[in-house]
Write a protein that holds these residues in place. Structure first.
Motif, PDB file in Angstrom:
ATOM      1  N   GLY A   5      -4.878  -2.047  -5.739  1.00 53.63           N
ATOM      2  CA  GLY A   5      -5.537  -1.913  -7.035  1.00 53.63           C
ATOM      3  C   GLY A   5      -5.823  -0.479  -7.433  1.00 53.63           C
ATOM      4  N   HIS A   6      -5.362   0.471  -6.653  1.00 54.81           N
ATOM      5  CA  HIS A   6      -5.564   1.896  -6.922  1.00 54.81           C
ATOM      6  C   HIS A   6      -4.198   2.600  -6.923  1.00 54.81           C
ATOM      7  N   GLY A   7      -4.087   3.632  -7.739  1.00 54.92           N
ATOM      8  CA  GLY A   7      -2.904   4.488  -7.692  1.00 54.92           C
ATOM      9  C   GLY A   7      -1.605   3.721  -7.789  1.00 54.92           C
ATOM     10  N   LYS A  43     -11.614   3.795  -7.761  1.00 49.51           N
ATOM     11  CA  LYS A  43     -10.677   4.057  -8.856  1.00 49.51           C
ATOM     12  C   LYS A  43     -10.037   5.438  -8.770  1.00 49.51           C
ATOM     13  N   SER A  44     -10.168   6.093  -7.625  1.00 51.43           N
ATOM     14  CA  SER A  44      -9.459   7.344  -7.401  1.00 51.43           C
ATOM     15  C   SER A  44      -8.103   7.016  -6.767  1.00 51.43           C
ATOM     16  N   ASP A  45      -7.338   8.031  -6.472  1.00 55.82           N
ATOM     17  CA  ASP A  45      -6.054   7.775  -5.812  1.00 55.82           C
ATOM     18  C   ASP A  45      -5.706   8.955  -4.911  1.00 55.82           C
ATOM     19  N   MET A  46      -4.592   8.806  -4.200  1.00 56.06           N
ATOM     20  CA  MET A  46      -4.229   9.801  -3.189  1.00 56.06           C
ATOM     21  C   MET A  46      -3.602  11.057  -3.787  1.00 56.06           C
ATOM     22  N   GLU A  47      -3.514  11.126  -5.120  1.00 57.61           N
ATOM     23  CA  GLU A  47      -2.980  12.317  -5.772  1.00 57.61           C
ATOM     24  C   GLU A  47      -4.093  13.241  -6.256  1.00 57.61           C
ATOM     25  N   GLY A  48      -5.327  12.975  -5.868  1.00 58.10           N
ATOM     26  CA  GLY A  48      -6.440  13.794  -6.295  1.00 58.10           C
ATOM     27  C   GLY A  48      -6.453  15.164  -5.628  1.00 58.10           C
ATOM     28  N   LEU A  57       0.831  -1.192   0.000  1.00 63.94           N
ATOM     29  CA  LEU A  57       0.000   0.000   0.000  1.00 63.94           C
ATOM     30  C   LEU A  57       0.869   1.248   0.000  1.00 63.94           C
ATOM     31  N   ALA A  58       0.702   2.070  -1.027  1.00 65.92           N
ATOM     32  CA  ALA A  58       1.445   3.330  -1.131  1.00 65.92           C
ATOM     33  C   ALA A  58       0.797   4.381  -0.242  1.00 65.92           C
ATOM     34  N   TYR A  59       1.634   5.210   0.389  1.00 59.07           N
ATOM     35  CA  TYR A  59       1.068   6.226   1.288  1.00 59.07           C
ATOM     36  C   TYR A  59       1.995   7.422   1.427  1.00 59.07           C
ATOM     37  N   HIS A  60       1.428   8.522   1.897  1.00 52.42           N
ATOM     38  CA  HIS A  60       2.167   9.707   2.331  1.00 52.42           C
ATOM     39  C   HIS A  60       1.659  10.076   3.716  1.00 52.42           C
ATOM     40  N   LEU A  61       2.577  10.320   4.614  1.00 53.73           N
ATOM     41  CA  LEU A  61       2.241  10.627   6.000  1.00 53.73           C
ATOM     42  C   LEU A  61       2.873  11.950   6.402  1.00 53.73           C
ATOM     43  N   THR A  62       2.057  12.816   6.974  1.00 57.15           N
ATOM     44  CA  THR A  62       2.521  14.113   7.455  1.00 57.15           C
ATOM     45  C   THR A  62       2.431  14.137   8.973  1.00 57.15           C
ATOM     46  N   GLU A  76      -1.456  -4.762  -6.918  1.00 59.50           N
ATOM     47  CA  GLU A  76      -2.655  -5.511  -7.299  1.00 59.50           C
ATOM     48  C   GLU A  76      -3.430  -4.806  -8.417  1.00 59.50           C
ATOM     49  N   ARG A  77      -4.382  -5.543  -8.988  1.00 58.60           N
ATOM     50  CA  ARG A  77      -5.233  -5.020 -10.057  1.00 58.60           C
ATOM     51  C   ARG A  77      -6.578  -4.594  -9.471  1.00 58.60           C
ATOM     52  N   PHE A  78      -7.099  -3.493  -9.976  1.00 58.00           N
ATOM     53  CA  PHE A  78      -8.379  -3.002  -9.483  1.00 58.00           C
ATOM     54  C   PHE A  78      -9.462  -4.068  -9.574  1.00 58.00           C
ATOM     55  N   GLU A  79      -9.546  -4.749 -10.719  1.00 63.69           N
ATOM     56  CA  GLU A  79     -10.645  -5.686 -10.933  1.00 63.69           C
ATOM     57  C   GLU A  79     -10.575  -6.920 -10.036  1.00 63.69           C
ATOM     58  N   ASP A  80      -9.462  -7.117  -9.349  1.00 60.36           N
ATOM     59  CA  ASP A  80      -9.353  -8.238  -8.408  1.00 60.36           C
ATOM     60  C   ASP A  80      -9.787  -7.849  -6.998  1.00 60.36           C
ATOM     61  N   GLY A  81     -10.062  -6.566  -6.774  1.00 57.52           N
ATOM     62  CA  GLY A  81     -10.364  -6.084  -5.427  1.00 57.52           C
ATOM     63  C   GLY A  81     -11.840  -6.057  -5.117  1.00 57.52           C
ATOM     64  N   SER A  82     -12.141  -5.679  -3.883  1.00 59.94           N
ATOM     65  CA  SER A  82     -13.524  -5.608  -3.417  1.00 59.94           C
ATOM     66  C   SER A  82     -13.609  -4.618  -2.264  1.00 59.94           C
ATOM     67  N   ILE A  83     -14.830  -4.277  -1.882  1.00 60.47           N
ATOM     68  CA  ILE A  83     -15.038  -3.356  -0.768  1.00 60.47           C
ATOM     69  C   ILE A  83     -14.386  -3.895   0.500  1.00 60.47           C
ATOM     70  N   GLY A  84     -14.520  -5.189   0.740  1.00 62.13           N
ATOM     71  CA  GLY A  84     -13.925  -5.791   1.930  1.00 62.13           C
ATOM     72  C   GLY A  84     -12.407  -5.740   1.920  1.00 62.13           C
ATOM     73  N   ASP A  85     -11.798  -5.964   0.750  1.00 60.66           N
ATOM     74  CA  ASP A  85     -10.337  -5.858   0.645  1.00 60.66           C
ATOM     75  C   ASP A  85      -9.881  -4.447   1.000  1.00 60.66           C
ATOM     76  N   TRP A  86     -10.598  -3.468   0.470  1.00 56.66           N
ATOM     77  CA  TRP A  86     -10.180  -2.073   0.690  1.00 56.66           C
ATOM     78  C   TRP A  86     -10.463  -1.643   2.123  1.00 56.66           C
TER      79      TRP A  86
END
Length: 250
Positions: free
Chosen positions: A63-65, A34-39, A15-20, A69-79
């Motif tokens: 599966g995002h950003g 399908k959004s990402d943390m660069e929005g 999981l990619a992240y930025h922490l302040t 993983e691939r987006f289409e392999d994910g689910s609400i529970g995974d996220w």
């Protein structure tokens, strides 16, 4: 785009992240499908938090950003697992999630799974239960049969490439529904919703408002704001909502 750090999440998902760093409570931005943390909203809120000396975390679900993983392999529970895992690993103490669209659903799931840590919440065009109420219930019989037989269908999007919706996402979503049972939110909640939103209706916002049990929950309808909710005035409204919740809990 700055280089992210990575956290090893559930089932080997990176999981990619930025922490302040800053003073708590931790403000955690939860993005949409399908959004990402660069929005725009994530970056604006991060800059605001840094200017205020506030602790802030933004990240990409699997599966995002920039996460694995691939987006289409994910689910609400995974996220949801991703959200809980990265918050548990990278933050301590009280958390104030700010959830946009699908991230609003994730914020509500987080409140169910870590109720002792959530001290407030802000949602932006929250889309709880959309896999069932928004997708499945609107599909034609032909789409439902294709989804069950072939495992996936493609849906057009106003914002990007078509969404690949899988049968696994629909089935898993049914295990994550928050509007079908008691939803206790024992903290201040501010819900923001644009009246020109074509992805999430004001009826959905009102359903959440009426369904949740909460001592201090308010819905702001913003005339002519769309689903992005990311122009100058809308970004200011998000800041104000976060500031209001912080003032109530500190």
């Amino acid at each position: 785009m700055t280089t992210p750090r990575f956290h090893d999440g559930p089932d080997g998902r990176r999981l990619a992240y930025h922490l302040t760093p800053g003073r708590g409570p931790w403000i955690v931005f939860l993005g949409g499908l399908k959004s990402d943390m660069e929005g725009t909203k994530a970056l604006h809120l991060e800059a605001w938090a840094r200017a205020e000396g506030r602790a802030f975390l933004r990240f990409d679900y699997s599966g995002h950003g920039q996460s694995s993983e691939r987006f289409e392999d994910g689910s609400i529970g995974d996220w949801s697992q991703d959200t809980v895992a990265i918050i548990d690993a990278l933050t301590e103490g009280p958390v104030l999630p700010v959830g946009s669209s699908m991230g609003g659903w994730q914020a509500l799931l987080l409140a169910k799974r870590r109720p002792e840590r959530i001290i407030g919440m802000v949602t932006i065009a929250a889309a709880p239960d959309f896999t069932e109420n928004g997708y499945w219930n609107s599909f034609s019989d032909e789409q439902k049969l294709k989804l069950q037989s072939e495992g996936r269908i493609a849906l057009p999007s106003d914002y990007m490439d078509p969404y690949i919706i899988t049968w696994r996402m629909i089935e898993d979503g049914r295990n994550q529904l928050v509007l079908q049972s008691q939803l206790d939110l024992a903290f201040p909640v501010r819900c923001l919703q644009g009246t020109a939103d074509t992805a999430v209706s004001t009826e959905t916002a009102l359903q959440l408002l009426h369904h949740a049990s909460c001592p201090d929950m308010r819905l702001m309808l913003v005339k002519d704001a769309d689903h992005r909710f990311s122009d100058g005035p809308c970004l200011g409204i998000i800041e104000d909502a976060v500031s209001e919740v912080l003032a109530l809990v500190e």
